[in-house]
Enzyme design. Structure first.
Site, PDB file in Angstrom:
ATOM      1  N   ASP A   8      27.888 -37.341 -35.852  1.00 56.50           N
ATOM      2  CA  ASP A   8      28.290 -38.407 -36.763  1.00 56.50           C
ATOM      3  C   ASP A   8      27.077 -39.326 -36.948  1.00 56.50           C
ATOM      4  OD1 ASP A   8      28.156 -39.904 -34.449  1.00 56.50           O
ATOM      5  OD2 ASP A   8      30.175 -40.732 -34.585  1.00 56.50           O
ATOM      6  N   CYS A  65      27.336 -37.687 -30.796  1.00 55.99           N
ATOM      7  CA  CYS A  65      27.790 -38.948 -31.382  1.00 55.99           C
ATOM      8  C   CYS A  65      27.185 -40.078 -30.555  1.00 55.99           C
ATOM      9  CB  CYS A  65      29.313 -39.018 -31.496  1.00 55.99           C
ATOM     10  SG  CYS A  65      30.233 -38.947 -29.951  1.00 55.99           S
ATOM     11  N   THR A  67      28.329 -41.840 -27.965  1.00 62.74           N
ATOM     12  CA  THR A  67      28.509 -41.584 -26.526  1.00 62.74           C
ATOM     13  C   THR A  67      28.625 -40.106 -26.193  1.00 62.74           C
ATOM     14  OG1 THR A  67      30.898 -41.686 -26.766  1.00 62.74           O
ATOM     15  CG2 THR A  67      29.760 -43.765 -26.218  1.00 62.74           C
ATOM     16  N   ILE A  69      31.417 -38.776 -26.283  1.00 61.01           N
ATOM     17  CA  ILE A  69      32.795 -38.670 -25.771  1.00 61.01           C
ATOM     18  C   ILE A  69      33.766 -38.230 -26.863  1.00 61.01           C
ATOM     19  CG2 ILE A  69      34.721 -39.946 -24.753  1.00 61.01           C
ATOM     20  CD1 ILE A  69      32.615 -41.773 -23.384  1.00 61.01           C
ATOM     21  N   HIS A  98      29.386 -22.296 -14.306  1.00 63.16           N
ATOM     22  CA  HIS A  98      30.736 -22.327 -13.729  1.00 63.16           C
ATOM     23  C   HIS A  98      31.843 -22.402 -14.777  1.00 63.16           C
ATOM     24  CE1 HIS A  98      29.529 -23.750  -9.394  1.00 63.16           C
ATOM     25  NE2 HIS A  98      28.775 -22.758  -9.849  1.00 63.16           N
ATOM     26  N   ARG A 132      34.289 -15.474  -9.454  1.00 62.47           N
ATOM     27  CA  ARG A 132      35.425 -16.390  -9.237  1.00 62.47           C
ATOM     28  C   ARG A 132      35.555 -17.409 -10.377  1.00 62.47           C
ATOM     29  NH1 ARG A 132      31.152 -18.019  -6.388  1.00 62.47           N
ATOM     30  NH2 ARG A 132      30.662 -20.230  -6.162  1.00 62.47           N
ATOM     31  N   HIS A 133      34.438 -17.689 -11.029  1.00 57.83           N
ATOM     32  CA  HIS A 133      34.482 -18.648 -12.130  1.00 57.83           C
ATOM     33  C   HIS A 133      35.200 -18.044 -13.334  1.00 57.83           C
ATOM     34  CE1 HIS A 133      31.905 -21.030  -9.644  1.00 57.83           C
ATOM     35  NE2 HIS A 133      31.006 -20.064  -9.606  1.00 57.83           N
TER      36      HIS A 133
END
Ligand code: RB5
Length: 148
Positions: A8, A65, A67, A69, A98, A132-133
């Site tokens: 953005d 962006c 942050t 988030i 992982h 395992r991941h």
């Protein structure tokens, strides 16, 4: 490797830096916008990039962006996408090894361009460790399909 990238207005400057890096590395990418520093809504870009990755048109996505988030939250609403917000190289590597993260979230207002490029470089180079991941990531996929 084909990379879908988007930002953005809050991530627009850093996206130019990341684009230059991808070009210098000879990596194929498509910029899903925004194409100017004018204010826009990050979910529109996040969904476009995430859907392109989920469809398999692109191997990885990078979303930026202010942050990181909002982009990461929105991208993770798209089934098949595992978006990881990473502001250090250890998390970037682990998100691949992982979690098989296929989208990287970055915040332009959180870290500088030097660290951001180290994170991008680390994240693009790292591979899923499987074993395992794989079982754990499969549980996330099963949940998305309503089976868990
Ligand atoms: C835009 O001001 C800002 O909210 C956006 O770039 C992002 O940080 C949202 O998570």
């Amino acid at each position: 490797m084909k990379i879908a990238i988007g930002s953005d207005h809050g991530g627009w400057q850093l996206k130019q830096v990341v684009r230059r890096f991808l070009e210098e590395e000879g990596l194929e990418y498509r910029d899903f916008g925004t194409h100017s520093p004018e204010s826009c809504d990050y979910p529109d870009i996040a969904f476009a990039v995430a859907e392109a990755v989920a469809r398999g048109d692109f191997d990885r996505g990078i979303l930026i962006c202010g942050t990181g988030i909002g982009m990461t939250i929105a991208a993770n609403k798209v089934p098949g996408v595992r978006a990881a917000l990473c502001h250090d190289t250890y998390s970037a590597r682990m998100s691949r090894e992982h979690n098989d993260a296929n989208v990287l979230g970055l915040g332009e207002r959180v870290i500088g361009p030097g660290l951001a490029l180290e994170i991008v470089r680390t994240w693009l180079a790292a591979s899923f460790a499987g074993e395992r991941h794989r079982r754990r990531v499969d549980k996330i996929l099963a949940r998305e399909r309503g089976g868990l």
